[in-house]
Design an enzyme around this catalytic site. Structure first.
Site, PDB file in Angstrom:
ATOM      1  N   TYR A  87     -11.287   1.341  10.172  1.00  0.00           N
ATOM      2  CA  TYR A  87     -12.475   1.771   9.407  1.00  0.00           C
ATOM      3  C   TYR A  87     -12.816   0.809   8.281  1.00  0.00           C
ATOM      4  CZ  TYR A  87      -8.589   3.962   6.841  1.00  0.00           C
ATOM      5  OH  TYR A  87      -7.405   4.202   6.201  1.00  0.00           O
ATOM      6  N   LYS A  88     -12.022  -0.275   8.149  1.00  0.00           N
ATOM      7  CA  LYS A  88     -12.326  -1.263   7.106  1.00  0.00           C
ATOM      8  C   LYS A  88     -13.264  -2.308   7.709  1.00  0.00           C
ATOM      9  CE  LYS A  88      -8.288   0.116   4.587  1.00  0.00           C
ATOM     10  NZ  LYS A  88      -6.829   0.027   4.429  1.00  0.00           N
ATOM     11  N   ASP A  99       1.412  -5.255   8.740  1.00  0.00           N
ATOM     12  CA  ASP A  99       0.313  -4.325   8.538  1.00  0.00           C
ATOM     13  C   ASP A  99      -0.934  -5.195   8.364  1.00  0.00           C
ATOM     14  OD1 ASP A  99      -1.683  -2.792   7.309  1.00  0.00           O
ATOM     15  OD2 ASP A  99      -0.203  -1.361   6.569  1.00  0.00           O
ATOM     16  N   PHE A 116       0.845  -1.191   0.000  1.00  0.00           N
ATOM     17  CA  PHE A 116       0.000   0.000   0.000  1.00  0.00           C
ATOM     18  C   PHE A 116       0.889   1.252   0.000  1.00  0.00           C
ATOM     19  CE2 PHE A 116      -2.900   3.090   1.928  1.00  0.00           C
ATOM     20  CZ  PHE A 116      -4.047   2.860   1.186  1.00  0.00           C
ATOM     21  N   ARG A 151     -12.208  -4.253  -7.364  1.00  0.00           N
ATOM     22  CA  ARG A 151     -12.170  -5.063  -6.148  1.00  0.00           C
ATOM     23  C   ARG A 151     -13.588  -5.286  -5.625  1.00  0.00           C
ATOM     24  NH1 ARG A 151      -8.047  -2.506  -1.923  1.00  0.00           N
ATOM     25  NH2 ARG A 151      -9.679  -0.930  -1.985  1.00  0.00           N
TER      26      ARG A 151
HETATM   27  C1  LIG Z   1      -6.071   1.291   4.471  1.00  0.00           C
HETATM   28  C2  LIG Z   1      -4.612   1.123   4.597  1.00  0.00           C
HETATM   29  C3  LIG Z   1      -3.821   2.134   5.165  1.00  0.00           C
HETATM   30  C4  LIG Z   1      -4.460   3.421   5.579  1.00  0.00           C
HETATM   31  O1  LIG Z   1      -3.627   4.302   6.252  1.00  0.00           O
HETATM   32  P1  LIG Z   1      -4.271   5.618   6.879  1.00  0.00           P
HETATM   33  O2  LIG Z   1      -3.186   6.212   7.665  1.00  0.00           O
HETATM   34  O3  LIG Z   1      -5.474   5.199   7.673  1.00  0.00           O
HETATM   35  O4  LIG Z   1      -4.720   6.489   5.763  1.00  0.00           O
HETATM   36  C5  LIG Z   1      -2.467   1.900   5.310  1.00  0.00           C
HETATM   37  N1  LIG Z   1      -1.907   0.720   4.917  1.00  0.00           N
HETATM   38  C6  LIG Z   1      -2.654  -0.266   4.361  1.00  0.00           C
HETATM   39  C7  LIG Z   1      -2.011  -1.540   3.949  1.00  0.00           C
HETATM   40  C8  LIG Z   1      -4.018  -0.091   4.168  1.00  0.00           C
HETATM   41  O5  LIG Z   1      -4.746  -1.053   3.624  1.00  0.00           O
END
Ligand SMILES: *Cc1c(COP(=O)(O)O)cnc(C)c1O
Length: 438
Positions: A244-245, A219, A142, A393
């Site tokens: 939030y997911k 992560d 990500f 997705r």
């Molecule tokens: C959703 C997600 C993030 C989000 O980071 P924020 O700091 O909340 O914007 C980071 N890493 C991964 C792998 C994600 O899926």
């Protein structure tokens, strides 16, 4: 051939089916865009296939947030900090550790965004391995994870070692073994890859990273609350994930950090703030970190943004991660079968692993028209998301997604691919990427 009746029969047999009723219903009329040619009158409402990006709220969590605002903030005012709020980052963290992460109490805290927690914990890890100067990360991870590491590399002079993998796959122990060495300080990987949905073999990878003498940071943004995770049993050093997911904490709800108990005194984070200090109200001249997980806080935690996730944690405790994973696998298998039987004729490919053991809770489909198709789907209240260059997705949240919903979504994709083919313009027009954070 899978029909609507098949989907309804699967829903009827689903032991988790009643959880869906706890979520606030999004009706078709709620869509911001036009419903032209769409399902505006369809009583089924919005087909939501993006719970992997932003989970839906439950009715109870909306009430809990409202009660927090009126009864706690509105009535208790500053007294709320002593009465409940000060302890909340650890209280919620411990509950999350217990129900979703396989973490004993005292190792998980809810705090800043994922991005900020990544920064703080990567810096802490590097500081704990001063004789090593390489960090390993997946080249397709990500963006925020890579960007934070690029910034730290520029700031601290460490070298990033990128692991390249097949886009449809992810990092496997064998590929990783090639880049690990005596210079590796830390390995940062996602348990579930945001693009392909690849589910890494976290225990095996953690093990080889440890044998190389490095620290392992997982992560768990795309796995927390949907894929069983056993941080303690796997000997993981550090984990970070968002809420939030699949944890339905709401847009911008704070992330959580896990640091294994025996590493907490050794791992010192760089943003020294009063909320992470040993005695918050001593107003001391110099910083001394708190004992335990509170040392990973910096400033005032976002309490009002932590309320919604609490209800989901109770639902997970009630449903159990085992049944949640079983339904997640059944939903992803269902979508893959539909893709093979109904979408393959358009040239759609399944870009997620076909082996359920290596797959998280979303299925990525690829087709050159998917950018335009996703925009058309959003206009008719069917909400998957699009990831460049050609990935759609289909996110499947076991507590809120039904088989009927997945079926309707896949049928709508089929329709829109037909429409795109008839326009004879399969090529994707340029435009903005559809989807929020992810
Ligand atoms: C959703 C997600 C993030 C989000 O980071 P924020 O700091 O909340 O914007 C980071 N890493 C991964 C792998 C994600 O899926």
């Amino acid at each position: 051939m899978i029909s609507l009746a098949t989907a309804r029969a699967l829903d009827a047999a689903d032991p988790l089916r009643s959880y869906r009723d706890l979520f606030a219903t999004a009706t078709a009329g709620d869509a911001g865009g036009s419903t032209e040619g769409g399902t505006g009158t369809d009583p089924f409402g919005t087909v939501y296939l993006d719970g992997n990006s932003l989970g839906r709220p439950t009715t109870a969590s909306i009430e809990n947030v409202h009660r927090f605002l009126t009864e706690e903030w509105g009535s208790r005012l500053i007294r709320g900090w002593d009465e409940r709020w000060m302890a909340l980052p650890e209280v919620i963290g411990d509950r999350m550790g217990q129900v979703a992460l396989g973490a004993a109490p005292g190792q998980t805290i809810v705090g800043d965004s994922t991005t900020v927690l990544l920064y703080k914990l990567i810096r802490a890890a590097l500081r704990a391995r001063p004789d090593r100067d390489e960090v390993v990360i997946d080249a397709d991870s990500f963006p925020t994870d890579r960007f934070v590491l690029q910034g730290i590399a520029a700031e601290c002079g460490v070298t990033l070692r990128l692991v390249h993998t097949d886009a449809a796959a992810g990092v496997v122990p064998e590929t990783l073994a090639d880049v690990l060495g005596p210079r590796t300080a830390l390995v940062v990987l996602s348990q579930v890859a945001y693009r392909s949905g690849f589910l890494a073999d976290a225990p095996a990878i953690t093990d080889i990273v440890h044998r190389a003498g490095a620290l392992m940071l997982w992560d768990v943004c795309h796995s927390a609350g949907v894929v069983p995770t056993e941080l303690d049993a796997w000997g993981v050093d550090i984990a970070v994930g968002c809420t939030y997911k699949y944890l339905n904490g709401g847009p911008g709800s704070p992330a959580f950090a896990y640091v294994r108990a025996d590493l907490q005194t050794e791992l010192e984070q760089p943003i020294w703030g009063w909320m992470g200090a040993a005695d918050v109200f001593a107003m001391a001249p110099d910083y001394a970190p708190a004992r335990g997980m509170r040392r990973y806080l910096s400033g005032t935690p976002p309490i009002s943004a932590m309320i919604a996730m609490q209800h989901t944690l109770e639902l997970i405790a009630d449903a159990g991660m085992g049944p949640i994973r079983e339904k997640s696998v059944a939903l992803t298998e269902f979508v893959i079968e539909l893709a093979d039987t109904t979408l393959a004729r358009h040239g759609v490919r399944v870009s997620s692993p076909r082996n359920a053991e290596r797959r998280g809770s979303h299925v990525t489909l690829s087709h050159r028209s998917f950018r335009a198709v996703t925009a058309a789907l959003w206009r008719r209240n069917v909400i998957p998301d699009f990831r460049s260059p050609d990935g759609l997705r289909v996110g499947l949240a076991p507590l809120s997604t039904s088989f009927e919903e997945a079926f309707r979504g896949m049928a709508a994709i089929d329709d829109e691919l037909d429409a795109a083919a008839h326009r004879n313009d399969g090529a994707a027009p340029s435009g903005t990427e559809v989807s929020g954070a992810s």
